[in-house]
Each structure stands twice: as structure tokens, then as C-alpha cells.
Design an enzyme around this catalytic site. Structure first.
Site, PDB file in Angstrom:
ATOM      1  N   HIS A 260       0.842  -1.193   0.000  1.00  0.00           N
ATOM      2  CA  HIS A 260       0.000   0.000   0.000  1.00  0.00           C
ATOM      3  C   HIS A 260       0.876   1.241   0.000  1.00  0.00           C
ATOM      4  CE1 HIS A 260      -3.012   2.977   1.345  1.00  0.00           C
ATOM      5  NE2 HIS A 260      -3.889   2.155   0.847  1.00  0.00           N
ATOM      6  N   GLU A 315      -7.614  -4.535  -0.473  1.00  0.00           N
ATOM      7  CA  GLU A 315      -8.126  -5.155  -1.699  1.00  0.00           C
ATOM      8  C   GLU A 315      -8.313  -6.668  -1.554  1.00  0.00           C
ATOM      9  OE1 GLU A 315      -5.012  -4.086  -4.295  1.00  0.00           O
ATOM     10  OE2 GLU A 315      -5.520  -1.954  -4.344  1.00  0.00           O
TER      11      GLU A 315
END
Length: 370
Positions: A260, A315
Site C-alpha cells: 500500500h 483489496e
């Protein structure tokens, strides 16, 4: 439950930074992302404290002191129900025009049609519209007629009811509620910043959130959960997990659902969504398989890239939650927008209170005239 004050953010950068990293562009009480500690605070609460809240309760928290008149969660639920009915009526004449569009393009068109003179409070209508539009888009792609809203349902329940034309299981409603809460706001991300910039011009709520959706459409922001399922499908079974992952890394490919831009440790949203999907009554085989893929991926990433903090991100478990409750993977960005619309509308309302046009300076690096 007492609110928690976020720690002080970093000072704004004084020189140009690629991607505006560490540049502070707004003051907000809506959310705070601490990437070093792996914490997400939404309006004074750790995300984990909100994990069992209903979406309407988080809307009350985000809209508090920004929207007039102030509404309780119960009042917001009733207002959303009424606004979903309005959105359904506005959508009907436009359905023929979205047949050839992708789900996110269709959502963009339908949101763009919300009239600036709408009688409904604009922040309420914006949030209410996304489930109505998304469910109709999915059903039309399947050759099915749209299902009209039930104003007495909660937002999450009606979303699934309109999607499947049946009363959804309670555990699936709860899982979707948790997802909508988890992605409701996340600092000054690309789509939220876009919405605030547009709002600062006084273009209005609907123009601002359509701009947010256009930013979310980009694959570097909101388009990645679907490929997580593609990865799981391609791996296929447990015997192929480590060979498949190792081969992907050998080819220099990114493992979907890991790493991320902000979080240097595990994304806190991943754990909340892991809990949500684990509580579902069915799909345990898929979830157990995904857990083994996650464990193997984290081991390989630590071994191959020891200097890069590549942990599980939102995700990975987003894909599992949305698949389990019935959404096709090409609609995942739309469902993301259904949750993030809470944050977009709140940021637009907050920006409106400043009354200040966002107009940063650029650093000219071209040639000077002689």
C-alpha cells in the site's frame, strides 16, 4: 465510547514532492491515516471500534456538524430510503443509454444526471443513488429488469435486495454493512482530494462526487479488488500456491492484494474485512484457500523483498467479501463508491464551510523566454 484524538500529522513539505507525498492540503476532522502505525481513525474512532456499526451510524458521525438539519442514524435511514425511491425514478429514462457501457462508466453517467435542483438533500441523494444505480447496472447486464427500492430497508439490506430480487441473508447484510463502513473514508486519497477541489469551486455536490468517481475509476486507486479473484482462480488449488506465487515474482509481477502507498505495516481494513468474511455462513472453502494464499504470499514477499513493507491490503479481503455477498467482480469499483460516497459527501460539506478555492502553486521547470 469516547472519541480518540489522532496524533499530530507531519509538517507540510516545503519543496515539490512527487505525488504530493507528505504535503498537507486540507484540515479535516473526518479521518486520519497513520501509515507507520497501521491505524485508521474515522471522526475520532479507531476503525476497529466502528466495525460492527451500521452504515447509517457512520453517516451520522461523518455528517455531524456539517449537514443541515442534523440527523440521527435512524433519521438518516429514513431519508436514504426516500432518496433511493427518488433515484430509481430518475434512473428509469436513462437505462437504455448505459447498455454498452462498463459498470463504472454507467454509474458515472447516471450520477451525472442527478439534477442540481433536486428537492432531496444533495448529500443524502448522492449516497442513496449508488446502490440503486449499481444494482440496476448489474441486473441489466444479466438481462434482468431493475428492482425498485424498499424505503423501509437499511442501505446495505436494500442494496442486496435490489441486486438479487430477494430478501438477503442477515449475515450477508452484516458483511456488506461492515464493508461500507470500512471504506467510508480514508484521508485525503486521490478521489477525495478531487472531490474537495471541485467543491472548492462551488460547482455543487453532484459535480464534486462525480469527479471523485472519475478518480476512483483509475486502476491505481479503486480498480484492484477484482484481480485478486483472478489470481485465486488462476492458482486453482493448494498444491499450486507457492509455485504460482514464486513464478509471478520471478516475472516481476505484483501480487494483487499486497502492499500500500501509505501503510508501512498491515492495512487495518484488511483485518476488519477478514473478520467480516469469516463470519459468513457459506464460502468457508474459498476463504480458507485465500488464507493459505495470503500466508504463502507474505512469506515469499518477506523473503524476496526484505526491505519493502509489503503487507496484506484492503483489496485482498474486499474481493472475498464482495464475491461472497453476490457482486460480480466487474462491479467492485461501483460498490467501493457506494461506501466511499459517505466520505466524499462529508468532505464536500466540510470544504463548503471553508469557502476557499483550492489553488496550489506549481514549480515551473520549462525554459524562460529570452
Amino acid at each position: 465510547m469516547a472519541p480518540i484524538a489522532p496524533s499530530a500529522p507531519k509538517l507540510a513539505a516545503q519543496t515539490p514532492a512527487p505525488g504530493l507525498d507528505d504535503v498537507i492540503a486540507a484540515e479535516t476532522r473526518l479521518s486520519h491515516v497513520d501509515g507507520q502505525a497501521g491505524k485508521l481513525i474515522i471522526a475520532g474512532y479507531h476503525l476497529q471500534q466502528l466495525a460492527h456499526w451500521r452504515f447509517e451510524q457512520v453517516l451520522e458521525l461523518l455528517w455531524r456538524d456539517l449537514a443541515q438539519p442534523p440527523l440521527t442514524a435512524e433519521e438518516i435511514g429514513k431519508a436514504l430510503g426516500k432518496a433511493r425511491v427518488t433515484a430509481f425514478s430518475l434512473m428509469q429514462p436513462l437505462l437504455a443509454g448505459i447498455r454498452t457501457l462498463s459498470p463504472v462508466e454507467a454509474l458515472r453517467l447516471l450520477l451525472s444526471a442527478l439534477p442540481d435542483d433536486a428537492a432531496e438533500p444533495h448529500h443524502v441523494l448522492a449516497v442513496a443513488s449508488v446502490p440503486v444505480f449499481t444494482a440496476a447496472i448489474v441486473r441489466q447486464a444479466r438481462g434482468l429488469a431493475p428492482v425498485s427500492p424498499n424505503a423501509s430497508c437499511s442501505q446495505a439490506e436494500d442494496f442486496l435486495r435490489m441486486l438479487g430480487d430477494a430478501n438477503p441473508d442477515d449475515d450477508k447484510v452484516k458483511a456488506l454493512d461492515t464493508y461500507l463502513v470500512t471504506v467510508s473514508d480514508h484521508g485525503l486519497n486521490a478521489s477525495t482530494f478531487t472531490a474537495r477541489v471541485i467543491a472548492s469551486t462551488k460547482a455543487g455536490m453532484f459535480s464534486s462526487v462525480v469527479g471523485g468517481l472519475c478518480a476512483l475509476k483509475g486502476p491505481l486507486h479503486g480498480g484492484a479488488p477484482g484481480p485478486v479473484l483472478d489470481m485465486l482462480d488462476d492458482i486453482g488449488d493448494e498444491t499450486r500456491i507457492e509455485p504460482w506465487l514464486a513464478a509471478a515474482l520471478d516475472r516481476g509481477e505484483r501480487l494483487m492484494g499486497f502492499g500500500h502507498r501509505i501503510y508501512r505495516v498491515r492495512d487495518p481494513r484488511a483485518d476488519v474485512l477478514k473478520g467480516a468474511v469469516s463470519a459468513l455462513k457459506d464460502g468457508s472453502g474459498r476463504i480458507a484457500f485465500a488464507g493459505k494464499v495470503e500466508t504463502a504470499a507474505l512469506h515469499l514477499l518477506k523473503e524476496r523483498k526484505p526491505l519493502r513493507p509489503l503487507q496484506t491490503n484492503v483489496e485482498f479481503y474486499t474481493a472475498l467479501v464482495l464475491e461472497a455477498v453476490g457482486f460480480p467482480r466487474d462491479s467492485f469499483t461501483n460498490v467501493f463508491a457506494a461506501g466511499r460516497m459517505a466520505g466524499w459527501t462529508a468532505h464536500v460539506l466540510e470544504q463548503d464551510q471553508t469557502g476557499r478555492l483550492i489553488r496550489p502553486q506549481s514549480c515551473y521547470v520549462g525554459t524562460m523566454p529570452s
